[in-house]
Design a protein around this motif. Structure first.
Motif, PDB file in Angstrom:
ATOM      1  N   ILE A  70      -0.697 -22.124  44.341  1.00 19.84           N
ATOM      2  CA  ILE A  70      -0.837 -22.457  45.315  1.00 19.84           C
ATOM      3  C   ILE A  70      -1.516 -21.017  46.339  1.00 19.84           C
ATOM      4  N   GLY A  71      -3.233 -21.823  46.415  1.00 19.24           N
ATOM      5  CA  GLY A  71      -3.964 -20.844  46.886  1.00 19.24           C
ATOM      6  C   GLY A  71      -3.385 -21.452  49.007  1.00 19.24           C
ATOM      7  N   LEU A  72      -4.591 -20.713  49.730  1.00 17.72           N
ATOM      8  CA  LEU A  72      -3.802 -20.859  51.153  1.00 17.72           C
ATOM      9  C   LEU A  72      -5.562 -20.909  51.804  1.00 17.72           C
ATOM     10  N   ALA A  73      -5.661 -21.509  53.150  1.00 20.33           N
ATOM     11  CA  ALA A  73      -6.742 -21.800  53.979  1.00 20.33           C
ATOM     12  C   ALA A  73      -5.660 -22.440  54.929  1.00 20.33           C
ATOM     13  N   ILE A  74      -7.433 -22.297  56.022  1.00 21.57           N
ATOM     14  CA  ILE A  74      -6.480 -22.648  57.280  1.00 21.57           C
ATOM     15  C   ILE A  74      -7.935 -23.311  57.615  1.00 21.57           C
ATOM     16  N   CYS A  75      -7.436 -24.336  58.212  1.00 19.27           N
ATOM     17  CA  CYS A  75      -8.941 -25.225  59.242  1.00 19.27           C
ATOM     18  C   CYS A  75      -9.555 -25.709  58.892  1.00 19.27           C
TER      19      CYS A  75
END
Length: 277
Positions: free
Chosen positions: A151-156
């Motif tokens: 799982i890769g994490l990114a924000i808005c």
């Protein structure tokens, strides 16, 4: 396994936001012993209000009650939790907008600090957004190993920067999660098409958990439409309005088939993206 996005209508009342999240987790439709992934939106515990509140409630490595509260819920309800975002102390009287990932024992698998700050003008009631007045930009990308896949994490606002998503895919991401508080105006214009584009380009599942509705006496309005998009760009499930769950039981075999049949990662002739200062 089951993936779950919780669409929220968060406020500046941290305790009310925590109560809402816990109430929803208690009611989460699930089969016994089925692995659960839950994704919360951006600012799920503290949204709107005066920016000084971000500093007041910012966590540190030694003292982080907001992260502790959500880690406890992950353990209590036996689920993997992408815990939206919360403020974390940075230098020069600023904070990072930090997303934590917890396993079903409440252990921290990793975290990500939002890299792209929302300094824009929007034709809505707020008009001017300047996240950099309060927040510091992150510098590191994050991909974590889970039973669901990498799982890769990114924000808005990160959603608008395709290089970040390509970099996460090159780091092995199968799934990219995006806790968000997309405005109603920008969401109507671009939310779905950007989610689908990032999924298609990188042949990943994209899980966009968004805020919805009016916040803090109507000073902010967010778009909702939390959705799960598959690697072919198909919207598997979404919740246009109101609060509550978006749920999917994914077929991970589809991911491998799409990547095998159309190996765009191998065909790409451009250099891999890198983070600039």
């Amino acid at each position: 396994m089951q993936w779950n996005l919780l669409q929220c209508q968060s406020s500046s009342d941290i305790q009310a936001n925590l109560r809402f999240i816990e109430t929803q987790l208690k009611q989460l439709p699930r089969h016994d012993n089925e692995p659960q992934l839950v994704v919360l939106p951006e600012c799920s515990l503290l949204f709107g209000g005066h920016e000084a509140e971000q500093l007041q409630h910012a966590g540190t490595d030694d003292d982080n009650p907001l992260a502790d509260a959500l880690a406890t819920m992950a353990k209590q309800y036996q689920l993997y939790l992408i815990a939206g975002t919360m403020p974390f102390k940075a230098a020069k009287n600023k904070v990072f907008s930090r997303c934590y990932a917890f396993d079903d024992n409440g252990h921290t698998l990793g975290h990500y600090d939002k890299m792209h700050l929302f300094d824009v003008d929007v034709a809505d009631g707020t008009k001017t957004y300047r996240e950099s007045d309060t927040f510091a930009a992150g510098e590191q990308l994050t991909v974590i190993d889970t039973p669901f896949g990498k799982i890769g994490l990114a924000i808005c606002y990160d959603l608008r920067f395709a290089d970040l998503f390509r970099a996460l895919r090159l780091m092995g991401a199968d799934i990219i999660v995006l806790p968000s508080a997309f405005t109603k105006v920008t969401g109507q214009a671009h939310w779905q098409v950007l989610l689908q584009a990032r999924a298609i380009e990188n042949q990943c599942f994209i899980l966009g958990a968004n805020q919805w509705g009016a916040h803090n006496q109507g000073r902010r309005e967010t778009f909702g439409h939390s959705m799960i998009v598959d690697p072919w760009g198909t919207v598997l499930a979404q919740k246009p309005q109101q609060t509550g769950w978006v749920q999917v039981r994914p077929d991970m075999r589809q991911l491998q088939k799409i990547r095998q049949n159309m190996p765009v990662l191998r065909h790409n002739r451009f250099n891999a993206p890198s983070v600039t200062s």
